[in-house]
Structure formats: C-alpha cells, structure tokens
Design a protein around this motif. Structure first.
Motif, PDB file in Angstrom:
ATOM      1  N   THR A  48      24.351 -74.392 -14.419  1.00  9.89           N
ATOM      2  CA  THR A  48      23.821 -73.164 -14.015  1.00  9.89           C
ATOM      3  C   THR A  48      24.378 -71.982 -14.407  1.00  9.89           C
ATOM      4  OG1 THR A  48      25.342 -73.696 -11.848  1.00  9.89           O
ATOM      5  CG2 THR A  48      22.985 -74.358 -11.839  1.00  9.89           C
ATOM      6  N   GLY A  49      23.980 -71.014 -14.596  1.00 13.75           N
ATOM      7  CA  GLY A  49      24.624 -69.705 -14.899  1.00 13.75           C
ATOM      8  C   GLY A  49      23.715 -68.919 -16.025  1.00 13.75           C
ATOM      9  N   ASP A  50      24.378 -68.230 -16.846  1.00 14.18           N
ATOM     10  CA  ASP A  50      23.876 -67.472 -17.833  1.00 14.18           C
ATOM     11  C   ASP A  50      24.497 -67.562 -19.002  1.00 14.18           C
ATOM     12  OD1 ASP A  50      22.526 -65.544 -15.679  1.00 14.18           O
ATOM     13  OD2 ASP A  50      24.466 -65.311 -15.110  1.00 14.18           O
ATOM     14  N   VAL A  51      23.513 -67.701 -20.059  1.00 13.30           N
ATOM     15  CA  VAL A  51      23.803 -67.761 -21.607  1.00 13.30           C
ATOM     16  C   VAL A  51      23.151 -66.859 -22.286  1.00 13.30           C
ATOM     17  CG1 VAL A  51      24.359 -69.328 -23.611  1.00 13.30           C
ATOM     18  CG2 VAL A  51      24.553 -70.218 -21.174  1.00 13.30           C
ATOM     19  N   ASP A  52      23.777 -65.901 -22.974  1.00 14.93           N
ATOM     20  CA  ASP A  52      23.158 -64.963 -23.679  1.00 14.93           C
ATOM     21  C   ASP A  52      23.842 -64.696 -25.304  1.00 14.93           C
ATOM     22  OD1 ASP A  52      21.174 -64.249 -21.822  1.00 14.93           O
ATOM     23  OD2 ASP A  52      22.497 -62.845 -21.008  1.00 14.93           O
ATOM     24  N   VAL A  53      23.170 -64.219 -26.120  1.00 12.83           N
ATOM     25  CA  VAL A  53      23.604 -63.889 -27.240  1.00 12.83           C
ATOM     26  C   VAL A  53      23.041 -62.423 -27.532  1.00 12.83           C
ATOM     27  CG1 VAL A  53      23.527 -64.026 -30.014  1.00 12.83           C
ATOM     28  CG2 VAL A  53      23.582 -66.074 -28.626  1.00 12.83           C
ATOM     29  N   ASN A  54      23.945 -61.345 -27.822  1.00 14.23           N
ATOM     30  CA  ASN A  54      23.482 -60.167 -27.842  1.00 14.23           C
ATOM     31  C   ASN A  54      23.956 -59.371 -29.070  1.00 14.23           C
ATOM     32  OD1 ASN A  54      23.186 -59.625 -24.745  1.00 14.23           O
ATOM     33  ND2 ASN A  54      24.926 -60.770 -25.035  1.00 14.23           N
ATOM     34  N   ILE A  63      27.772 -63.860 -24.467  1.00 13.89           N
ATOM     35  CA  ILE A  63      28.116 -63.685 -23.103  1.00 13.89           C
ATOM     36  C   ILE A  63      27.643 -64.709 -22.237  1.00 13.89           C
ATOM     37  CG2 ILE A  63      27.881 -61.842 -21.063  1.00 13.89           C
ATOM     38  CD1 ILE A  63      27.441 -59.624 -22.856  1.00 13.89           C
ATOM     39  N   PHE A  64      28.461 -65.446 -21.754  1.00 12.45           N
ATOM     40  CA  PHE A  64      28.160 -66.817 -20.986  1.00 12.45           C
ATOM     41  C   PHE A  64      29.208 -67.104 -19.791  1.00 12.45           C
ATOM     42  CE2 PHE A  64      30.425 -68.311 -24.898  1.00 12.45           C
ATOM     43  CZ  PHE A  64      31.159 -69.028 -23.995  1.00 12.45           C
ATOM     44  N   ASP A  65      28.508 -67.537 -18.785  1.00 14.22           N
ATOM     45  CA  ASP A  65      29.388 -68.055 -17.775  1.00 14.22           C
ATOM     46  C   ASP A  65      28.571 -69.123 -16.947  1.00 14.22           C
ATOM     47  OD1 ASP A  65      30.946 -68.245 -15.627  1.00 14.22           O
ATOM     48  OD2 ASP A  65      31.329 -66.193 -15.223  1.00 14.22           O
ATOM     49  N   VAL A  66      28.972 -70.349 -17.192  1.00 15.84           N
ATOM     50  CA  VAL A  66      28.115 -71.368 -16.519  1.00 15.84           C
ATOM     51  C   VAL A  66      28.891 -72.408 -15.971  1.00 15.84           C
ATOM     52  CG1 VAL A  66      26.299 -71.400 -18.341  1.00 15.84           C
ATOM     53  CG2 VAL A  66      28.361 -72.917 -18.590  1.00 15.84           C
ATOM     54  N   ALA A  67      28.313 -73.220 -14.928  1.00 16.39           N
ATOM     55  CA  ALA A  67      29.180 -74.288 -14.055  1.00 16.39           C
ATOM     56  C   ALA A  67      28.451 -75.678 -14.643  1.00 16.39           C
ATOM     57  CB  ALA A  67      28.980 -74.078 -12.668  1.00 16.39           C
ATOM     58  N   LEU A  68      29.149 -76.609 -14.899  1.00 16.18           N
ATOM     59  CA  LEU A  68      28.675 -77.900 -15.289  1.00 16.18           C
ATOM     60  C   LEU A  68      29.030 -78.880 -14.343  1.00 16.18           C
ATOM     61  CD1 LEU A  68      29.700 -77.656 -19.148  1.00 16.18           C
ATOM     62  CD2 LEU A  68      27.667 -76.754 -18.223  1.00 16.18           C
ATOM     63  N   THR A  69      28.060 -79.923 -14.389  1.00 13.54           N
ATOM     64  CA  THR A  69      28.316 -81.087 -13.661  1.00 13.54           C
ATOM     65  C   THR A  69      27.804 -82.283 -14.308  1.00 13.54           C
ATOM     66  OG1 THR A  69      27.823 -80.083 -11.527  1.00 13.54           O
ATOM     67  CG2 THR A  69      27.815 -82.432 -11.493  1.00 13.54           C
ATOM     68  N   MET A  70      28.647 -83.278 -14.511  1.00 17.35           N
ATOM     69  CA  MET A  70      28.401 -84.498 -15.387  1.00 17.35           C
ATOM     70  C   MET A  70      28.691 -85.797 -14.561  1.00 17.35           C
ATOM     71  SD  MET A  70      31.344 -84.119 -18.322  1.00 17.35           S
ATOM     72  CE  MET A  70      31.146 -82.646 -18.330  1.00 17.35           C
ATOM     73  N   THR A  71      28.136 -86.724 -14.769  1.00 18.92           N
ATOM     74  CA  THR A  71      28.388 -88.264 -14.016  1.00 18.92           C
ATOM     75  C   THR A  71      29.440 -88.936 -15.143  1.00 18.92           C
ATOM     76  OG1 THR A  71      26.403 -89.288 -14.986  1.00 18.92           O
ATOM     77  CG2 THR A  71      26.343 -88.216 -12.756  1.00 18.92           C
ATOM     78  N   PHE A  72      29.919 -89.988 -14.429  1.00 24.47           N
ATOM     79  CA  PHE A  72      30.802 -90.841 -15.563  1.00 24.47           C
ATOM     80  C   PHE A  72      30.922 -92.161 -14.859  1.00 24.47           C
ATOM     81  CE2 PHE A  72      33.870 -89.257 -12.628  1.00 24.47           C
ATOM     82  CZ  PHE A  72      34.741 -90.555 -12.016  1.00 24.47           C
ATOM     83  N   GLU A  73      31.376 -93.159 -15.571  1.00 22.82           N
ATOM     84  CA  GLU A  73      31.522 -94.588 -15.508  1.00 22.82           C
ATOM     85  C   GLU A  73      32.864 -94.812 -16.040  1.00 22.82           C
ATOM     86  OE1 GLU A  73      28.461 -97.020 -16.430  1.00 22.82           O
ATOM     87  OE2 GLU A  73      28.867 -96.873 -18.563  1.00 22.82           O
ATOM     88  N   GLY A  74      33.635 -95.816 -15.378  1.00 27.81           N
ATOM     89  CA  GLY A  74      34.832 -96.563 -15.888  1.00 27.81           C
ATOM     90  C   GLY A  74      35.375 -97.712 -15.157  1.00 27.81           C
ATOM     91  N   THR A  75      36.070 -98.175 -15.791  1.00 29.37           N
ATOM     92  CA  THR A  75      36.843 -99.637 -15.449  1.00 29.37           C
ATOM     93  C   THR A  75      38.158 -99.403 -15.491  1.00 29.37           C
ATOM     94  OG1 THR A  75      34.970-100.567 -16.526  1.00 29.37           O
ATOM     95  CG2 THR A  75      36.514-101.879 -15.598  1.00 29.37           C
TER      96      THR A  75
END
Length: 387
Positions: A48-54, A63-75
């Motif tokens: 979510t957020g903004d990503v621009d090339v100017n 000019i960009f500012d985003v928030a990221l969410t990702m899933t993971f698995e482990g042992t």
C-alpha cells in the motif's frame, strides 16, 4: 499545443501496480538458515502507498512510500514448525538501507519458536534490506524512459512566437493554428486518457453529430472538416490538425478511431474508443484514448473538453451533465481507517518533494508556447502546437 521541449515540464508516471509485482517477485522465496533453524518468505500479501517516477527539467526523480506485508514459514532446530508475517511499515525514497524496520509476528507464538524470530532479525532481514535497496534503481531503469524524451533538440527557453494568418472574413475557419509535424520518432512513450461525458441528447444524436460531415463542419467551424460514417474512411478536422481513420462502428453505440495531432511525432497515432450509452434522459459517452505521447496528456484532455464537447454543446444546445477526465493511473488500494494517517503522511511527503523539485531553478528562464491565433467571428480559441 506545446511539446515538452528539453524535458522542461513536470511529467510523472504512477507505478504502484508494477511495484506490487516487483515486490512479489523479489521478496518471495528469500531463505536463511543458521544453527539448525531455517526460514523462508512465502508471499507478499500487501503493498500500500505511492510509487511514482517523475521528470522535471531533465532530471528523473523517484518518489515512493509504501508499506509491505509478507508471510513466512520456518522450522526450529528441533523440528517445530513456525509460520507468521513480516511487516515493513515504510519503504520510501528517502529511507536508508539500515533504517528499514521489520515487525515480526508469529502465529501461536511461544518461546519454542523464538529461534526462528531471531533468525529473521539477524539473517533474513539483511537479505531483504539488500533487495529493497535496489528498488529505486530498478524503478528508474524500467520506467525512466517513459517520462523523459530522449534526443530532443536543444532550443531556447523562450521561443519566438510565430503568428498564424487570419482567416478570410466570414469564413468558417478551423479552430486550430497550423502545426508542424515532428520528426519521425524512434520510440514514443505514451499514456492513456479516460474521459466521461454526459449530455442531454439521444445516443443516435450523439453518434450522428460525431460522424455526420455537415454537423461536424458546424461544431468545428470549418467547411474543410471531412469525415464519413464508414469503417476504413479517413477523417480530417480543424484544418488538418486532427486526422485519423474510422476503425470500428456500432451504430448509436460505439466509435473506434485512429487519431493524431499534426504536432505529434510523424506516423504516430493514438486509438480513441467512444462507448455511447443511452440512459432515460441523457447519453453517457465514455472515451478511452490509448497512445497519447507522454507530456501531451494534459493539453490533449483540455482540447477534447474545449473543442469537442464544449463546441458540440454550444452548437446544438445539448446540456452537459457530467464531465470527468482521468489519466491512466493505477488503481489505489483500499485501506482501513487505521492506515489512513500513514497514507496522508505519505501524500504530504510526496507533495513536498514535488513542490521542492518543481521550484528548483525557477529563475532560470520562462517557457512560453509558440503560436498566436486570431479569433474567428465565432470567438473560438485555437489549439496551437509546435515541436
């Protein structure tokens, strides 16, 4: 109409959809192991957020500012399965690599799963930082060419206007100043315009007024305008400043044309699709214009409004109800109220950087459009253009 000479004007491109695909590709499947424990990112579930090339005055800016969410698995080393998600609240153009924050949450968290959390912070996070650090470079590499005209000839910052001869008294002269075709292009970077117009007229009347040569000559104020309601036929409007070909017709419902301004690079045409829908008391025309050269979109949009729809309404008395125009920007993501403050913050920061870049070097010169037109008896303005 002015071209973006020497890349002087601000041009921007919304790249959020590309960024979503980029992060999904680059940040999925990143793995780390240590002391018998292992972890791997599975998927990027939210961007979510903004990503621009100017581009402004020849300088490309990200000019960009985003928030990221990702899933993971482990042992863990003893075989305990661990799943969860990693949130990166801010990936921005002015964020240093070491300043990225990784918020880790583990499903059904317990002390037995702590080794995987530690592995993420100590080993996986640095790998993700490296991935994020090259985002701006890749963004410019892929999209920089779309906001900057290459090989533009150097010209003075204040061109000398070239007057256009006045039409003969009483003549229904074209509503455009004469324009000079540009040199043949190598590659033309383009964008898409979407326009919606609602008029109090029947769908048949709208279809007819756009294709009936006698009526077209009335609202273009030119007896030199030519058009025919026939697939494959050529048309010429406003003294040849707009030309093209009819590509598809569905009576009272749809018109598809190739369409160009004479000032555009030689041989380059956009595709205009007009979908006409009859409502109870009005007709809605949805116009999609694909292939508009970058830097020409604002003027092209204004010309549709001023010299197509305004003149049709003035000439035939159709009342306009709604007119909305948008660029082909990527759809924005729907956010919950809890994230609205972050979105506003990103917007303010983006706007500040644009204003700062736009004002830099403001005293270096003044850019003016070439062309001076004499108004006809109908008090029409001219579209004007130059290289």
């Amino acid at each position: 109409m002015s071209r973006n000479v020497n890349n002087w004007h601000w041009v921007d491109k919304n790249c959020i959809n590309w960024a979503k695909t980029y992060f999904e590709t680059e940040l999925s499947g990143v793995a780390a192991e240590a002391n018998g424990a292992s972890v791997k990112t599975l998927a990027v579930t939210s961007v979510t957020g903004d990503v621009d090339v100017n581009q402004r005055k020849g300088k490309i800016i990200t000019i960009f500012d985003v928030a990221l969410t990702m899933t993971f698995e482990g042992t863990t080393a003893d075989g305990t399965a661990v799943t969860g998600k990693i949130e990166i609240p801010e990936v921005a153009h002015d964020t240093d690599e070491d300043d990225y924050v990784f918020d880790v949450s583990i499903d059904a968290d317990s002390s037995a799963k702590q080794p995987v959390r530690d592995l993420i912070r100590k080993t996986l996070a640095p790998l993700l930082r490296k991935k994020l650090s090259v985002f701006a470079v890749d963004l410019i590499k892929v999209h920089g060419k779309d906001v900057q005209i290459e090989g533009e000839a150097s010209k003075p910052s204040t061109p000398v206007p070239t007057p256009t001869p006045s039409p003969a008294p009483g003549a229904k002269a074209a509503a455009f100043a004469a324009s000079t075709p540009a040199a043949a292009p190598g590659t033309v970077n383009t964008t898409t315009l979407d326009d919606t117009v609602e008029l109090q007229a029947s769908a048949h009347d709208i279809y007819d007024v756009l294709l009936n040569q006698a009526k077209v000559q009335l609202w273009t104020r030119s007896n030199k305008s030519t058009i025919e309601a026939k697939v494959g036929s050529k048309f010429s409007l406003f003294g040849g400043s707009v030309t093209g070909e009819i590509k598809e017709l569905v009576e009272d419902k749809k018109i598809v044309q190739s369409w160009r301004l004479s000032s555009w690079p030689a041989g380059h045409y956009s595709t205009v699709t007009m979908d006409i829908t009859q409502n109870t008391n009005s007709t809605v025309i949805k116009v999609k214009q694909e292939g508009v050269p970058i830097g020409e979109q604002d003027t092209t949009s204004q010309n549709w409004s001023n010299y197509y729809w305004a003149e049709i309404k003035r000439t035939f008395g159709y009342v306009g109800l709604v007119t909305t125009t948008t660029m082909s920007n990527d759809a924005t993501s729907t956010q919950s109220s809890s994230s609205s403050d972050k979105k506003q913050k990103r917007r303010r920061r983006t706007d500040r950087k644009k204003k700062s870049a736009s004002s830099a070097g403001a005293g270096a010169g003044v850019y003016t459009g070439a062309g001076l037109a004499v108004l006809t008896a109908f008090a029409l303005g001219f579209w004007f253009s130059k290289k």
